[in-house]
Motif scaffolding. Structure first.
Motif, PDB file in Angstrom:
ATOM      1  N   GLY A  13      95.033  12.308 -59.705  1.00  0.00           N
ATOM      2  CA  GLY A  13      94.740  13.151 -60.869  1.00  0.00           C
ATOM      3  C   GLY A  13      95.659  12.913 -62.046  1.00  0.00           C
ATOM      4  N   SER A  14      96.442  11.866 -61.993  1.00  0.00           N
ATOM      5  CA  SER A  14      97.330  11.521 -63.094  1.00  0.00           C
ATOM      6  C   SER A  14      97.200  10.023 -63.360  1.00  0.00           C
ATOM      7  CB  SER A  14      98.781  11.871 -62.736  1.00  0.00           C
ATOM      8  OG  SER A  14      99.211  11.104 -61.623  1.00  0.00           O
ATOM      9  N   PHE A  15      97.926   9.557 -64.358  1.00  0.00           N
ATOM     10  CA  PHE A  15      97.918   8.137 -64.671  1.00  0.00           C
ATOM     11  C   PHE A  15      99.359   7.652 -64.815  1.00  0.00           C
ATOM     12  CE2 PHE A  15      93.794   9.560 -66.187  1.00  0.00           C
ATOM     13  CZ  PHE A  15      92.954   8.600 -65.648  1.00  0.00           C
ATOM     14  N   VAL A  29     105.553   5.440 -67.230  1.00  0.00           N
ATOM     15  CA  VAL A  29     105.379   6.809 -67.692  1.00  0.00           C
ATOM     16  C   VAL A  29     104.260   7.419 -66.860  1.00  0.00           C
ATOM     17  CG1 VAL A  29     104.771   8.284 -69.645  1.00  0.00           C
ATOM     18  CG2 VAL A  29     106.085   6.187 -70.031  1.00  0.00           C
ATOM     19  N   THR A  30     104.547   8.541 -66.240  1.00  0.00           N
ATOM     20  CA  THR A  30     103.518   9.239 -65.472  1.00  0.00           C
ATOM     21  C   THR A  30     103.014  10.407 -66.303  1.00  0.00           C
ATOM     22  OG1 THR A  30     104.616   8.653 -63.406  1.00  0.00           O
ATOM     23  CG2 THR A  30     102.999  10.431 -63.317  1.00  0.00           C
ATOM     24  N   TYR A  32     100.442  13.581 -66.295  1.00  0.00           N
ATOM     25  CA  TYR A  32      99.691  14.468 -65.406  1.00  0.00           C
ATOM     26  C   TYR A  32      98.544  15.107 -66.168  1.00  0.00           C
ATOM     27  CZ  TYR A  32     103.659  13.779 -62.376  1.00  0.00           C
ATOM     28  OH  TYR A  32     104.627  13.203 -61.592  1.00  0.00           O
ATOM     29  N   ALA A  33      97.364  15.062 -65.574  1.00  0.00           N
ATOM     30  CA  ALA A  33      96.164  15.614 -66.210  1.00  0.00           C
ATOM     31  C   ALA A  33      96.332  17.104 -66.489  1.00  0.00           C
ATOM     32  CB  ALA A  33      94.940  15.348 -65.340  1.00  0.00           C
ATOM     33  N   ALA A  34      96.998  17.813 -65.592  1.00  0.00           N
ATOM     34  CA  ALA A  34      97.188  19.253 -65.787  1.00  0.00           C
ATOM     35  C   ALA A  34      98.035  19.553 -67.020  1.00  0.00           C
ATOM     36  CB  ALA A  34      97.842  19.860 -64.547  1.00  0.00           C
ATOM     37  N   ALA A  35      98.960  18.665 -67.336  1.00  0.00           N
ATOM     38  CA  ALA A  35      99.835  18.862 -68.493  1.00  0.00           C
ATOM     39  C   ALA A  35      99.286  18.207 -69.754  1.00  0.00           C
ATOM     40  CB  ALA A  35     101.220  18.308 -68.193  1.00  0.00           C
ATOM     41  N   SER A  36      98.260  17.395 -69.588  1.00  0.00           N
ATOM     42  CA  SER A  36      97.687  16.670 -70.722  1.00  0.00           C
ATOM     43  C   SER A  36      96.175  16.832 -70.726  1.00  0.00           C
ATOM     44  CB  SER A  36      98.037  15.181 -70.619  1.00  0.00           C
ATOM     45  OG  SER A  36      99.414  14.984 -70.580  1.00  0.00           O
ATOM     46  N   PRO A  37      95.674  17.939 -71.284  1.00  0.00           N
ATOM     47  CA  PRO A  37      94.223  18.151 -71.304  1.00  0.00           C
ATOM     48  C   PRO A  37      93.508  16.988 -71.993  1.00  0.00           C
ATOM     49  CG  PRO A  37      95.395  20.111 -72.072  1.00  0.00           C
ATOM     50  CD  PRO A  37      96.403  19.018 -71.921  1.00  0.00           C
ATOM     51  N   GLY A  38      92.402  16.567 -71.406  1.00  0.00           N
ATOM     52  CA  GLY A  38      91.613  15.490 -71.992  1.00  0.00           C
ATOM     53  C   GLY A  38      92.145  14.109 -71.676  1.00  0.00           C
ATOM     54  N   LEU A  39      93.082  14.010 -70.742  1.00  0.00           N
ATOM     55  CA  LEU A  39      93.671  12.725 -70.396  1.00  0.00           C
ATOM     56  C   LEU A  39      92.657  11.857 -69.663  1.00  0.00           C
ATOM     57  CD1 LEU A  39      96.288  11.008 -70.288  1.00  0.00           C
ATOM     58  CD2 LEU A  39      96.735  12.063 -68.058  1.00  0.00           C
ATOM     59  N   THR A  40      92.528  10.630 -70.149  1.00  0.00           N
ATOM     60  CA  THR A  40      91.656   9.645 -69.509  1.00  0.00           C
ATOM     61  C   THR A  40      92.400   8.320 -69.435  1.00  0.00           C
ATOM     62  OG1 THR A  40      90.686   8.836 -71.570  1.00  0.00           O
ATOM     63  CG2 THR A  40      89.586  10.731 -70.529  1.00  0.00           C
ATOM     64  N   ASP A  42      91.471   5.750 -70.825  1.00  0.00           N
ATOM     65  CA  ASP A  42      91.357   5.144 -72.157  1.00  0.00           C
ATOM     66  C   ASP A  42      92.443   5.624 -73.121  1.00  0.00           C
ATOM     67  OD1 ASP A  42      89.113   3.689 -71.404  1.00  0.00           O
ATOM     68  OD2 ASP A  42      87.738   5.308 -71.983  1.00  0.00           O
ATOM     69  N   ASN A  43      92.863   6.889 -73.011  1.00  0.00           N
ATOM     70  CA  ASN A  43      93.873   7.390 -73.953  1.00  0.00           C
ATOM     71  C   ASN A  43      95.266   7.506 -73.319  1.00  0.00           C
ATOM     72  OD1 ASN A  43      93.825   9.769 -72.440  1.00  0.00           O
ATOM     73  ND2 ASN A  43      92.644  10.913 -73.953  1.00  0.00           N
ATOM     74  N   ALA A  44      95.405   7.114 -72.067  1.00  0.00           N
ATOM     75  CA  ALA A  44      96.694   7.223 -71.382  1.00  0.00           C
ATOM     76  C   ALA A  44      97.762   6.359 -72.050  1.00  0.00           C
ATOM     77  CB  ALA A  44      96.543   6.844 -69.910  1.00  0.00           C
ATOM     78  N   ILE A  45      97.413   5.155 -72.479  1.00  0.00           N
ATOM     79  CA  ILE A  45      98.396   4.268 -73.117  1.00  0.00           C
ATOM     80  C   ILE A  45      98.897   4.887 -74.415  1.00  0.00           C
ATOM     81  CG2 ILE A  45      98.738   2.021 -74.217  1.00  0.00           C
ATOM     82  CD1 ILE A  45      96.780   0.860 -72.150  1.00  0.00           C
ATOM     83  N   THR A  46      98.001   5.416 -75.215  1.00  0.00           N
ATOM     84  CA  THR A  46      98.393   6.028 -76.488  1.00  0.00           C
ATOM     85  C   THR A  46      99.323   7.213 -76.251  1.00  0.00           C
ATOM     86  OG1 THR A  46      96.309   5.350 -77.482  1.00  0.00           O
ATOM     87  CG2 THR A  46      97.517   7.107 -78.598  1.00  0.00           C
TER      88      THR A  46
END
Length: 106
Positions: A13-15, A29-30, A32-40, A42-46
């Motif tokens: 559930g994280s990247f 860099v880890t 977490y989806a719970a701390a980053s709403p809308g994390l995919t 595609d936008n994880a690198i940014t």
């Protein structure tokens, strides 16, 4: 350090975003989806780049406030020297110098 490779790995559930330089050194860099709403993926690198950038800026500000240990020691010594009389403990003994007695005809 020039980044030569960036990889994104999904993990529970994280990247995990791994930045690698030309020497093979890397930093991850880890996110977490719970701390980053809308994390995919595609936008994880940014988002990882933004987090690293904010961390770098924060450490540069803290580093500017921090001083070399030798410099701090020197400043402490100077401060103690400037307050020398006040830094000595109060003497518990007194000196007695006879005062001129006006009743005596000298």
């Amino acid at each position: 350090m020039a980044i030569t490779d960036v990889t994104v790995h999904p993990k529970d559930g994280s990247f995990v975003v791994i930045f690698t330089d030309q020497s093979g050194n890397n930093i991850s860099v880890t996110l977490y989806a719970a701390a980053s709403p809308g994390l995919t993926s595609d936008n994880a690198i940014t988002r990882a780049r933004a987090l690293l950038s904010a961390t770098l800026q924060s450490s540069q500000v803290d580093g500017a406030r921090g001083k070399d240990a030798a410099l701090l020691e020197e400043e402490l010594e100077e401060g103690l020297e400037d307050t020398f009389p006040a830094s000595d403990p109060v003497s518990v003994t007194g000196s007695s110098i006879p005062a001129h007695d006006p009743k005596v005809g000298h």
